[in-house]
Design a protein around this motif. Structure first.
Motif, PDB file in Angstrom:
ATOM      1  N   MET A 101      48.392  30.382  42.823  1.00  0.00           N
ATOM      2  CA  MET A 101      48.673  31.384  43.982  1.00  0.00           C
ATOM      3  C   MET A 101      48.654  32.788  43.402  1.00  0.00           C
ATOM      4  SD  MET A 101      48.391  29.109  46.100  1.00  0.00           S
ATOM      5  CE  MET A 101      49.048  30.149  47.506  1.00  0.00           C
ATOM      6  N   GLY A 102      49.275  33.049  41.996  1.00  0.00           N
ATOM      7  CA  GLY A 102      49.053  34.266  41.528  1.00  0.00           C
ATOM      8  C   GLY A 102      47.706  34.888  41.367  1.00  0.00           C
ATOM      9  N   LEU A 103      46.710  34.059  41.077  1.00  0.00           N
ATOM     10  CA  LEU A 103      45.517  34.495  40.886  1.00  0.00           C
ATOM     11  C   LEU A 103      44.794  34.880  42.242  1.00  0.00           C
ATOM     12  CD1 LEU A 103      43.940  31.909  38.365  1.00  0.00           C
ATOM     13  CD2 LEU A 103      44.413  34.208  38.088  1.00  0.00           C
ATOM     14  N   PHE A 104      45.395  33.941  43.399  1.00  0.00           N
ATOM     15  CA  PHE A 104      44.585  34.639  44.564  1.00  0.00           C
ATOM     16  C   PHE A 104      45.201  36.059  44.996  1.00  0.00           C
ATOM     17  CE2 PHE A 104      45.750  34.739  49.259  1.00  0.00           C
ATOM     18  CZ  PHE A 104      44.444  34.649  49.602  1.00  0.00           C
ATOM     19  N   PHE A 144      38.193  29.413  42.161  1.00  0.00           N
ATOM     20  CA  PHE A 144      37.932  29.545  43.594  1.00  0.00           C
ATOM     21  C   PHE A 144      38.863  30.438  44.378  1.00  0.00           C
ATOM     22  CE2 PHE A 144      39.923  28.063  47.837  1.00  0.00           C
ATOM     23  CZ  PHE A 144      38.837  28.016  48.447  1.00  0.00           C
ATOM     24  N   VAL A 145      40.356  30.606  44.001  1.00  0.00           N
ATOM     25  CA  VAL A 145      41.166  31.460  44.751  1.00  0.00           C
ATOM     26  C   VAL A 145      41.064  32.742  44.235  1.00  0.00           C
ATOM     27  CG1 VAL A 145      42.827  29.469  44.862  1.00  0.00           C
ATOM     28  CG2 VAL A 145      42.839  31.004  42.791  1.00  0.00           C
ATOM     29  N   LEU A 146      40.191  33.156  42.992  1.00  0.00           N
ATOM     30  CA  LEU A 146      40.037  34.279  42.431  1.00  0.00           C
ATOM     31  C   LEU A 146      38.856  34.922  43.436  1.00  0.00           C
ATOM     32  CD1 LEU A 146      40.189  34.320  38.584  1.00  0.00           C
ATOM     33  CD2 LEU A 146      41.244  35.848  39.999  1.00  0.00           C
ATOM     34  N   MET A 147      37.700  34.007  43.702  1.00  0.00           N
ATOM     35  CA  MET A 147      36.566  34.569  44.434  1.00  0.00           C
ATOM     36  C   MET A 147      37.126  34.659  46.092  1.00  0.00           C
ATOM     37  SD  MET A 147      33.662  32.449  42.521  1.00  0.00           S
ATOM     38  CE  MET A 147      32.431  33.245  43.660  1.00  0.00           C
ATOM     39  N   TYR A 148      37.819  33.625  46.455  1.00  0.00           N
ATOM     40  CA  TYR A 148      38.405  33.885  47.548  1.00  0.00           C
ATOM     41  C   TYR A 148      39.051  34.970  48.006  1.00  0.00           C
ATOM     42  CZ  TYR A 148      39.277  31.343  52.209  1.00  0.00           C
ATOM     43  OH  TYR A 148      39.295  30.976  53.634  1.00  0.00           O
TER      44      TYR A 148
END
Length: 433
Positions: A77-80, A135-139
């Motif tokens: 969640m932090g990476l998002f 995925f969450v980094l790119m999203y």
């Protein structure tokens, strides 16, 4: 400083209606009757918001299916949030340089592909937390581009004759999606697998892309005053365009600064202390927490509906910051509630206050910020709201472990009241009408 004494930014008017020339009708659903552009934007983004609410229930469950680690969930969640905090000061330039419709469509297409690939990897049993992290980094990076473009498009579509109702209807559908989406996401994962939740989000993103094909708004005009020089010098001036635009209006930039500090307390209260209060302190059930969360959504919907009843509201500084004060005082009062119904009523009031601030804020941004600089101003608004969120969560968690959850609720809510009072003591803020 009253709204009449300010010079509102010129907006691109949407005179195309379902029945000919624009008519000034009132009511929550009047924008659907008056503006095809609003209908296209609202319908697509309502479905997209519903898909997002499913995704953000499915994703944590996918993490637990993969690793059963709360630490890894926190990291993911932090990476998002990371790419959004890093990129938001810069992505507003894209929203002011290129077609906002194209920016939204490209990011929706990329997010659609990401979610489909994630579902396929899950079905093929190739999923692990490293893939979810990528995925969450790119999203998150796509979100950082999409949000300023979407805010700019809303300013162009939410013209003065429909603005209050358009903002309210949009917020009501967002809150409705947040009420229904998590339940459906949990059911899908329970009956099938997280892949089903990912595919449903992909379907909603596809609906958003199709709706954007029917949206007709011109690209933002070039702001020649900001293009001083060429190369890095010109880029630097353009980058600061949002800052310069916000600086023209003390109500805007002072509120953004204030909200950066308010978010330290408000985020921790919502995500850490309210669940702790219900589950740990009062020993109530998961079902009760669901009811409390639903009551919060109902309160927000009610406030947005009330705001939609008038095309123009006076004394909007008092309306907005009064809402924030009501939010903080209601959260303070949570510690004296002992039944499910009391918790639900208090959370409904807290959420209604927060929503009242939100609808006033968006309306004032759309009125005061020039369209050609709106993307940059919106990106700074998002940045100001999010930059200290990680600090707030860590600080609230640490304080609760040191002095106890009840005392932390009191401290956080009183801190919010203090920031509200300090901000309203500034004449330029208080006089905003």
């Amino acid at each position: 400083m009253s709204i009449e004494s300010l010079t509102p930014a010129p907006s691109v008017r949407d005179e195309t209606t379902l029945d000919g020339p624009a008519r000034h009708t009132s009511g929550l659903f009047s924008p659907l009757r008056q503006s095809r552009n609003f209908t296209a934007l609202w319908l697509g983004q309502s479905l997209s918001q519903f898909g997002d609410s499913v995704l953000w229930v499915t994703l944590p469950l996918a993490v637990f299916h993969t690793s059963n680690s709360t630490m890894k969930l926190g990291i993911i969640m932090g990476l998002f949030m990371l790419p959004q905090v890093v990129l938001l000061p810069f992505t507003g330039i894209l929203a002011d340089r290129i077609s906002r419709i194209k920016a939204m469509m490209v990011t929706d297409v990329v997010r659609l592909l990401l979610v489909v690939v994630l579902a396929m990897l899950y079905v093929a049993r190739l999923m692990d937390t490293r893939i979810l992290g990528v995925f969450v980094l790119m999203y998150g990076a796509m979100e950082a581009v999409f949000n300023p473009a979407y805010s700019g498009a809303r300013q162009q579509v939410f013209t003065p004759e429909i603005r209050s109702a358009a903002i309210s209807l949009t917020q009501i559908t967002i809150q409705t999606a947040r009420l229904l989406g998590p339940a459906l996401g949990g059911a899908l994962v329970g009956v099938a697998t997280p892949a089903a939740g990912f595919l449903l989000d992909a379907l909603m993103l596809l609906a958003s892309i199709v709706s954007l094909l029917f949206l007709r708004i011109p690209p933002p005009q070039k702001d020649s005053a900001l293009l001083q020089g060429t190369g890095m010098r010109g880029y630097f001036h353009e980058l600061l365009g949002g800052y310069h635009e916000l600086r023209k209006h003390p109500w805007l930039w002072i509120t953004i600064v204030a909200f950066a500090f308010l978010s330290i307390a408000s985020a921790g209260l919502a995500t850490i202390l309210v669940p702790w209060l219900v589950k740990v302190h009062l020993h109530l059930s998961d079902f009760t927490y669901g009811l409390v969360s639903s009551a919060s959504g109902v309160g927000a919907i009610a406030a947005a509906f009330v705001y939609s009843r008038k095309r123009q509201w006076g004394h909007r500084a008092y309306l907005a910051y009064g809402g924030l004060a009501a939010n903080a005082l209601a959260l303070f009062g949570l510690t004296f509630a002992h039944t499910t119904w009391m918790l639900m009523a208090i959370m409904a009031v807290a959420s209604a206050g927060s929503m009242m601030f939100g609808v006033v804020w968006e309306g004032s941004m759309q009125e005061l910020v020039a369209p050609e600089a709106y993307g940059r101003a919106a990106s700074l608004d998002y940045f100001g709201s999010w930059v200290l969120l990680p600090v707030g969560n860590v600080l609230i968690g640490w304080l609760a472990s040191r002095v106890g959850g009840i005392h932390t609720v009191w401290a956080a809510s009183l801190f919010m009241v203090m920031i509200t009072v300090i901000t309203m003591s500034v004449p330029a803020v208080r006089r905003f009408n």
